[in-house]
Every structure is written in C-alpha cells, then in structure tokens.
Design a protein around this motif. Structure first.
Motif, PDB file in Angstrom:
ATOM      1  N   LYS A 293       0.839  -1.203   0.000  1.00  0.00           N
ATOM      2  CA  LYS A 293       0.000   0.000   0.000  1.00  0.00           C
ATOM      3  C   LYS A 293       0.872   1.251   0.000  1.00  0.00           C
ATOM      4  O   LYS A 293       0.569   2.236  -0.691  1.00  0.00           O
ATOM      5  CB  LYS A 293      -0.922  -0.007   1.224  1.00  0.00           C
ATOM      6  N   ALA A 294       1.957   1.207   0.738  1.00  0.00           N
ATOM      7  CA  ALA A 294       2.894   2.343   0.759  1.00  0.00           C
ATOM      8  C   ALA A 294       3.444   2.593  -0.641  1.00  0.00           C
ATOM      9  O   ALA A 294       3.586   3.747  -1.074  1.00  0.00           O
ATOM     10  CB  ALA A 294       4.026   2.077   1.744  1.00  0.00           C
ATOM     11  N   LEU A 295       3.720   1.488  -1.382  1.00  0.00           N
ATOM     12  CA  LEU A 295       4.263   1.628  -2.735  1.00  0.00           C
ATOM     13  C   LEU A 295       3.217   2.120  -3.725  1.00  0.00           C
ATOM     14  O   LEU A 295       3.549   2.795  -4.697  1.00  0.00           O
ATOM     15  CB  LEU A 295       4.845   0.298  -3.210  1.00  0.00           C
ATOM     16  N   GLU A 296       1.957   1.812  -3.476  1.00  0.00           N
ATOM     17  CA  GLU A 296       0.889   2.362  -4.318  1.00  0.00           C
ATOM     18  C   GLU A 296       0.868   3.885  -4.230  1.00  0.00           C
ATOM     19  O   GLU A 296       0.636   4.582  -5.225  1.00  0.00           O
ATOM     20  CB  GLU A 296      -0.472   1.826  -3.865  1.00  0.00           C
ATOM     21  N   LEU A 297       1.130   4.377  -3.029  1.00  0.00           N
ATOM     22  CA  LEU A 297       1.080   5.824  -2.793  1.00  0.00           C
ATOM     23  C   LEU A 297       2.396   6.522  -3.141  1.00  0.00           C
ATOM     24  O   LEU A 297       2.413   7.708  -3.450  1.00  0.00           O
ATOM     25  CB  LEU A 297       0.733   6.089  -1.323  1.00  0.00           C
ATOM     26  N   LYS A 298       3.491   5.775  -3.091  1.00  0.00           N
ATOM     27  CA  LYS A 298       4.815   6.372  -3.354  1.00  0.00           C
ATOM     28  C   LYS A 298       5.668   5.320  -4.065  1.00  0.00           C
ATOM     29  O   LYS A 298       6.250   4.442  -3.431  1.00  0.00           O
ATOM     30  CB  LYS A 298       5.473   6.791  -2.028  1.00  0.00           C
ATOM     31  N   ASP A 299       5.706   5.433  -5.396  1.00  0.00           N
ATOM     32  CA  ASP A 299       6.336   4.352  -6.161  1.00  0.00           C
ATOM     33  C   ASP A 299       7.862   4.377  -6.159  1.00  0.00           C
ATOM     34  O   ASP A 299       8.493   3.507  -6.764  1.00  0.00           O
ATOM     35  CB  ASP A 299       5.814   4.350  -7.608  1.00  0.00           C
ATOM     36  N   ASP A 300       8.462   5.343  -5.485  1.00  0.00           N
ATOM     37  CA  ASP A 300       9.928   5.356  -5.354  1.00  0.00           C
ATOM     38  C   ASP A 300      10.345   5.214  -3.883  1.00  0.00           C
ATOM     39  O   ASP A 300      11.376   5.738  -3.464  1.00  0.00           O
ATOM     40  CB  ASP A 300      10.516   6.635  -5.950  1.00  0.00           C
ATOM     41  N   TYR A 301       9.537   4.505  -3.112  1.00  0.00           N
ATOM     42  CA  TYR A 301       9.768   4.351  -1.674  1.00  0.00           C
ATOM     43  C   TYR A 301      10.817   3.248  -1.461  1.00  0.00           C
ATOM     44  O   TYR A 301      10.492   2.068  -1.383  1.00  0.00           O
ATOM     45  CB  TYR A 301       8.459   3.985  -0.978  1.00  0.00           C
ATOM     46  N   PHE A 302      12.064   3.634  -1.375  1.00  0.00           N
ATOM     47  CA  PHE A 302      13.183   2.695  -1.252  1.00  0.00           C
ATOM     48  C   PHE A 302      12.983   1.716  -0.096  1.00  0.00           C
ATOM     49  O   PHE A 302      13.131   0.501  -0.251  1.00  0.00           O
ATOM     50  CB  PHE A 302      14.499   3.455  -1.075  1.00  0.00           C
ATOM     51  N   ASP A 303      12.683   2.246   1.090  1.00  0.00           N
ATOM     52  CA  ASP A 303      12.586   1.391   2.278  1.00  0.00           C
ATOM     53  C   ASP A 303      11.497   0.331   2.134  1.00  0.00           C
ATOM     54  O   ASP A 303      11.657  -0.799   2.620  1.00  0.00           O
ATOM     55  CB  ASP A 303      12.327   2.246   3.524  1.00  0.00           C
ATOM     56  N   ALA A 304      10.384   0.697   1.498  1.00  0.00           N
ATOM     57  CA  ALA A 304       9.305  -0.277   1.311  1.00  0.00           C
ATOM     58  C   ALA A 304       9.746  -1.391   0.362  1.00  0.00           C
ATOM     59  O   ALA A 304       9.485  -2.577   0.607  1.00  0.00           O
ATOM     60  CB  ALA A 304       8.053   0.417   0.784  1.00  0.00           C
ATOM     61  N   TYR A 305      10.409  -1.024  -0.735  1.00  0.00           N
ATOM     62  CA  TYR A 305      10.931  -2.041  -1.656  1.00  0.00           C
ATOM     63  C   TYR A 305      11.929  -2.952  -0.940  1.00  0.00           C
ATOM     64  O   TYR A 305      11.867  -4.186  -1.057  1.00  0.00           O
ATOM     65  CB  TYR A 305      11.623  -1.384  -2.855  1.00  0.00           C
ATOM     66  N   TYR A 306      12.835  -2.342  -0.233  1.00  0.00           N
ATOM     67  CA  TYR A 306      13.879  -3.125   0.435  1.00  0.00           C
ATOM     68  C   TYR A 306      13.277  -4.073   1.467  1.00  0.00           C
ATOM     69  O   TYR A 306      13.643  -5.258   1.533  1.00  0.00           O
ATOM     70  CB  TYR A 306      14.891  -2.190   1.111  1.00  0.00           C
ATOM     71  N   ASN A 307      12.335  -3.578   2.286  1.00  0.00           N
ATOM     72  CA  ASN A 307      11.752  -4.421   3.325  1.00  0.00           C
ATOM     73  C   ASN A 307      10.935  -5.573   2.741  1.00  0.00           C
ATOM     74  O   ASN A 307      10.931  -6.681   3.279  1.00  0.00           O
ATOM     75  CB  ASN A 307      10.893  -3.584   4.265  1.00  0.00           C
ATOM     76  N   LEU A 308      10.230  -5.294   1.642  1.00  0.00           N
ATOM     77  CA  LEU A 308       9.504  -6.389   0.980  1.00  0.00           C
ATOM     78  C   LEU A 308      10.479  -7.439   0.460  1.00  0.00           C
ATOM     79  O   LEU A 308      10.262  -8.657   0.618  1.00  0.00           O
ATOM     80  CB  LEU A 308       8.659  -5.837  -0.171  1.00  0.00           C
ATOM     81  N   GLY A 309      11.560  -6.982  -0.165  1.00  0.00           N
ATOM     82  CA  GLY A 309      12.579  -7.925  -0.627  1.00  0.00           C
ATOM     83  C   GLY A 309      13.151  -8.726   0.523  1.00  0.00           C
ATOM     84  O   GLY A 309      13.372  -9.945   0.410  1.00  0.00           O
ATOM     85  N   ALA A 310      13.381  -8.043   1.651  1.00  0.00           N
ATOM     86  CA  ALA A 310      13.959  -8.716   2.821  1.00  0.00           C
ATOM     87  C   ALA A 310      13.011  -9.761   3.388  1.00  0.00           C
ATOM     88  O   ALA A 310      13.446 -10.826   3.857  1.00  0.00           O
ATOM     89  CB  ALA A 310      14.302  -7.674   3.886  1.00  0.00           C
ATOM     90  N   ILE A 311      11.689  -9.465   3.361  1.00  0.00           N
ATOM     91  CA  ILE A 311      10.709 -10.444   3.859  1.00  0.00           C
ATOM     92  C   ILE A 311      10.810 -11.749   3.066  1.00  0.00           C
ATOM     93  O   ILE A 311      10.902 -12.840   3.632  1.00  0.00           O
ATOM     94  CB  ILE A 311       9.275  -9.875   3.768  1.00  0.00           C
ATOM     95  N   TYR A 312      10.803 -11.634   1.737  1.00  0.00           N
ATOM     96  CA  TYR A 312      10.860 -12.843   0.910  1.00  0.00           C
ATOM     97  C   TYR A 312      12.226 -13.514   0.990  1.00  0.00           C
ATOM     98  O   TYR A 312      12.326 -14.757   0.971  1.00  0.00           O
ATOM     99  CB  TYR A 312      10.492 -12.509  -0.535  1.00  0.00           C
ATOM    100  N   TYR A 313      13.277 -12.712   1.080  1.00  0.00           N
ATOM    101  CA  TYR A 313      14.620 -13.272   1.231  1.00  0.00           C
ATOM    102  C   TYR A 313      14.701 -14.095   2.516  1.00  0.00           C
ATOM    103  O   TYR A 313      15.211 -15.228   2.522  1.00  0.00           O
ATOM    104  CB  TYR A 313      15.649 -12.140   1.261  1.00  0.00           C
ATOM    105  N   ASN A 314      14.206 -13.522   3.622  1.00  0.00           N
ATOM    106  CA  ASN A 314      14.254 -14.213   4.912  1.00  0.00           C
ATOM    107  C   ASN A 314      13.378 -15.473   4.910  1.00  0.00           C
ATOM    108  O   ASN A 314      13.736 -16.485   5.533  1.00  0.00           O
ATOM    109  CB  ASN A 314      13.834 -13.278   6.033  1.00  0.00           C
ATOM    110  N   LYS A 315      12.240 -15.403   4.220  1.00  0.00           N
ATOM    111  CA  LYS A 315      11.393 -16.593   4.103  1.00  0.00           C
ATOM    112  C   LYS A 315      12.130 -17.680   3.331  1.00  0.00           C
ATOM    113  O   LYS A 315      12.037 -18.883   3.654  1.00  0.00           O
ATOM    114  CB  LYS A 315      10.076 -16.242   3.396  1.00  0.00           C
ATOM    115  N   GLY A 316      12.866 -17.265   2.311  1.00  0.00           N
ATOM    116  CA  GLY A 316      13.656 -18.225   1.539  1.00  0.00           C
ATOM    117  C   GLY A 316      14.726 -18.884   2.383  1.00  0.00           C
ATOM    118  O   GLY A 316      14.955 -20.103   2.295  1.00  0.00           O
ATOM    119  N   VAL A 317      15.396 -18.080   3.220  1.00  0.00           N
ATOM    120  CA  VAL A 317      16.450 -18.616   4.089  1.00  0.00           C
ATOM    121  C   VAL A 317      15.870 -19.635   5.067  1.00  0.00           C
ATOM    122  O   VAL A 317      16.451 -20.714   5.297  1.00  0.00           O
ATOM    123  CB  VAL A 317      17.163 -17.473   4.843  1.00  0.00           C
TER     124      VAL A 317
END
Length: 393
Positions: A293-317
């Motif tokens: 939802k944060a990315l819908e409102l701000k499509d250049d939100y670095f922290d939101a992209y990074y945290n989403l990537g980290a969630i899936y990365y950590n799930k993979g680990v």
C-alpha cells in the motif's frame, strides 16, 4: 559677621564638591557624544568609584548610571576595535547600568530616557542573538534572548494591555535546545505553548527535549497534551508511534498508527510504519499488505521495496533451513523443499532490484541481490552486481 561668612563658605564648598562629581557625569556624557569613548569611560568610572570620596553624590544619582549604560552601549556599537576592547560584554554591562538607574530613580524622573535606551538595547540584543545563531554560538544566543525577556518583564517596559513576545520566548527555547540545555528549552517551549505559538510544532520540540534527556514518560505526556489541542497533527502522532515502537509497546503504537492512517490515508509513511510494526510482530502477510500500500502511494519508496525484498529473502532462508534438515537419504524431498525456498528468493528479486534502482549507491540492496543471484545461479547478473559493488568501494 565673620562666623556667618565662614559658614557660608563651608556650605558653598560642600555644594561645589557635589556638583563637581555630577559634573564628571556631564563630562562623561559630552565625551561620549563626541565619540571619545575611552575618556568617557574613565570619567564615568571616576563618578562611581566607591573609593572616591567625591563620588558620594554621583553614585546614588540615577543619571550617573543611565550615562554609564549609554557609554557601554556605544562601546558595543563602535566600529573602532580599540574601543571594543574596553569591555568584554558591553551590552550586559549597559543593561546592568540601566537597571541600577531604575532602582535609584524612586520618583521616576528619568524613566522616559531609560525606557528609550532599553528599547534600543533590545534591538542590539536581538542582533547579538542572530549573530550567535549564525556562528553556532547558541549559548550567546540564549543569553541574549534571556536578556531581552528580562528587559520586557520590567514594569517600566510593560504596556497596557500587557503583551507577550512569544517569538522571543520560542527563540530562547530554540537556542537552549541547540545549546543542549534541555531544561531551559522545555521551560521556554512550554511558555510558548501556553500562547499556542507554533501550535503542534512546539509540543514536538518539548517532547524532543525530554527524549534527549531519556525521559520518555514526559515526552509522551507532552505529545499527548499537544495531540489533545491539535488532533489533526500527524507529526505528533508519528512521534508518539515512534516512542511506543522503541519501547516495544506495540498495542499503543498500532492504536495511534491506525488513527494516523485514518487522519491521513494518503500518507505512504504511515503504511510503511504499519508494515514495519507488523513485520516486527511476525505478522508477515499484514506487513506485505502495508508495504505494498505504501508503494501504491509512493512508487519510489526505497525502504518499502527493500523491506519487501527482505521479507521474501528471509522466508527463503528459513525454507532453505527446512530443506537442509531433510535426511540425505531423501533427495527428492530435499529438492522439493529447496524449490520452495528458491520460489521465495525469486519473489525477493524484483523488490531488491527496484530498491537498487531507486538508490543505486545502496550497498545493502546490492549485497542482497548478489546473494540472490548466486543462489539462483543467475551468474551474468551476479557478475554485474559484483562489479557495481567493486566500483562503489
């Protein structure tokens, strides 16, 4: 007849002595007006010297101290460096002198002149405060603002109806805050808040002052008081949320976060904060929803992209740990579990790539991509990211 003449002669001598010292004051005034500040200072010092018997009449004379105040004020304003060296803090000495004149002037005969001088003094204290700020001398700025408040509090300077200089009060708080004198910062900010100066922002600064003293209890109390007065202030909410989150008071943090979103549903940072809080609580699905939802409102939100990537990365680990725990005699089961891990890693890649696109110099997202590409045997991209990291060193 001779005795009478002698008595008159003694009287005239006494009066002449009195006027002689008051004449020193007049002389000091004349020398000041002619720009001879060193000589003027010598004359006025003689007129207030307690060791000088002739100064007995000039010391309690209000005009003596008023002239002294004017001399020191002129020393401050002088462009001549030799005159500037005559005093270390001429404005402060000038103020002390005018206060002494007021104290001695029980009949108020010279009040108009002193009032004019004090008004002029306020202007120069203001200039001195600004200079202090510009030169990062916040102690000087604070002292100057406090001297202005001292002048304004004098009965002689009171207006009818009385006025409160909230600008000076607030600036005194600002100077104190920058000088890391948080007790005084709180004092002046609270005084400004009484008059609603700067509205919610003043309460934020009160809270920040308490926070810098490691006093989260009073910081929260200030924020809550401010929020009661300014319920539309999202910045007060944000500070409350941050304090609750740092104190691990997740229920309170979520309550105010929901209120913040209700007030400002287009604020991407609130959804990001909600995502971070849910992430911290282990509510992964809710965290993903909030970040998206944060990315819908701000499509250049670095922290939101990074945290989403980290969630899936950590799930993979975590899933990879599951695969590695499979007994070696079950290779098919191992491959099945490892494939699940790879799918999570694949989900992480677009978010980390987008994060790196938004902030190309961020090494954390690049390092994450390097690991992801390596795990998924995407060696061309691995080499590309590795080169970027080398270039950033």
């Amino acid at each position: 007849m001779k005795k009478t003449i002698l008595l008159l002669a003694i009287l005239v001598t006494a009066v002449a002595g009195s006027y002689a010292q008051k004449g020193k004051v007049s002389s000091a005034q004349t020398l000041k007006d002619s720009g001879k500040l060193d000589k003027a200072l010598e004359a006025i010092n003689e007129a207030i010297d307690p060791n000088n018997e002739k100064a007995e009449k000039s010391i309690p004379w209000p005009r003596t101290w008023e002239v002294r105040g004017e001399i020191y004020h002129d020393i401050y304003k002088s462009k001549d460096e030799n005159y500037k060296k005559l005093a270390t803090d001429p404005l402060a000495t000038s103020l002390e002198s005018f206060k002494k004149a007021i104290e001695l002037d029980t009949k108020g005969t010279g009040s108009n002149g002193v009032k004019i001088n004090l008004t002029l003094l306020i202007n120069d204290f203001t200039d001195q405060a600004v200079k202090g700020f510009n030169e990062n001398d916040y102690e000087l700025a604070l002292k100057s603002f406090e001297q202005i408040l001292d002048i304004q509090s004098m009965p002689l300077m009171q207006e009818d109806p009385p006025t409160v200089d909230t600008v000076i009060i607030f600036n005194a708080g600002l100077a104190a805050y920058n000088a890391e004198n948080y007790d005084k910062a709180i004092k002046y900010y609270k005084e400004a808040a009484k008059y609603n100066y700067n509205e919610a922002r003043t309460y934020e600064l009160i809270a920040a002052s308490y926070t810098n003293q490691q006093d989260t209890v009073n910081a929260l109390a200030a924020l809550q008081e401010g929020f009661e007065k300014y319920p539309e202030s999202s910045s007060l909410l944000v500070q409350m949320i941050n304090i609750y989150m740092n104190a691990n008071k997740t229920d309170d943090a979520m309550k105010y976060l929901e209120l913040a979103i209700e007030q400002d549903p287009e604020n991407a940072s609130f959804y990001f904060a909600k995502g971070a809080l849910n992430d911290k609580l282990g509510n992964t699905d809710d965290a993903v929803t909030s970040y998206e939802k944060a990315l819908e409102l701000k499509d250049d939100y670095f922290d939101a992209y990074y945290n989403l990537g980290a969630i899936y990365y950590n799930k993979g680990v975590k899933q990879l740990d599951v695969a590695n725990a499979v007994p070696t005699n079950q290779p098919d089961k191992y491959e099945e579990e490892k494939t699940k891990a790879d799918k999570e890693f694949e989900k992480a890649i677009p978010y980390m790539e987008k994060a790196s696109e938004v902030n190309p110099e961020d090494t954390y997202s690049l390092e994450s991509l390097k690991q992801l590409y390596y795990r998924l045997k995407m060696m061309d991209k691995f080499d590309e990211v590795n080169k970027k990291l080398e270039d950033l060193k």
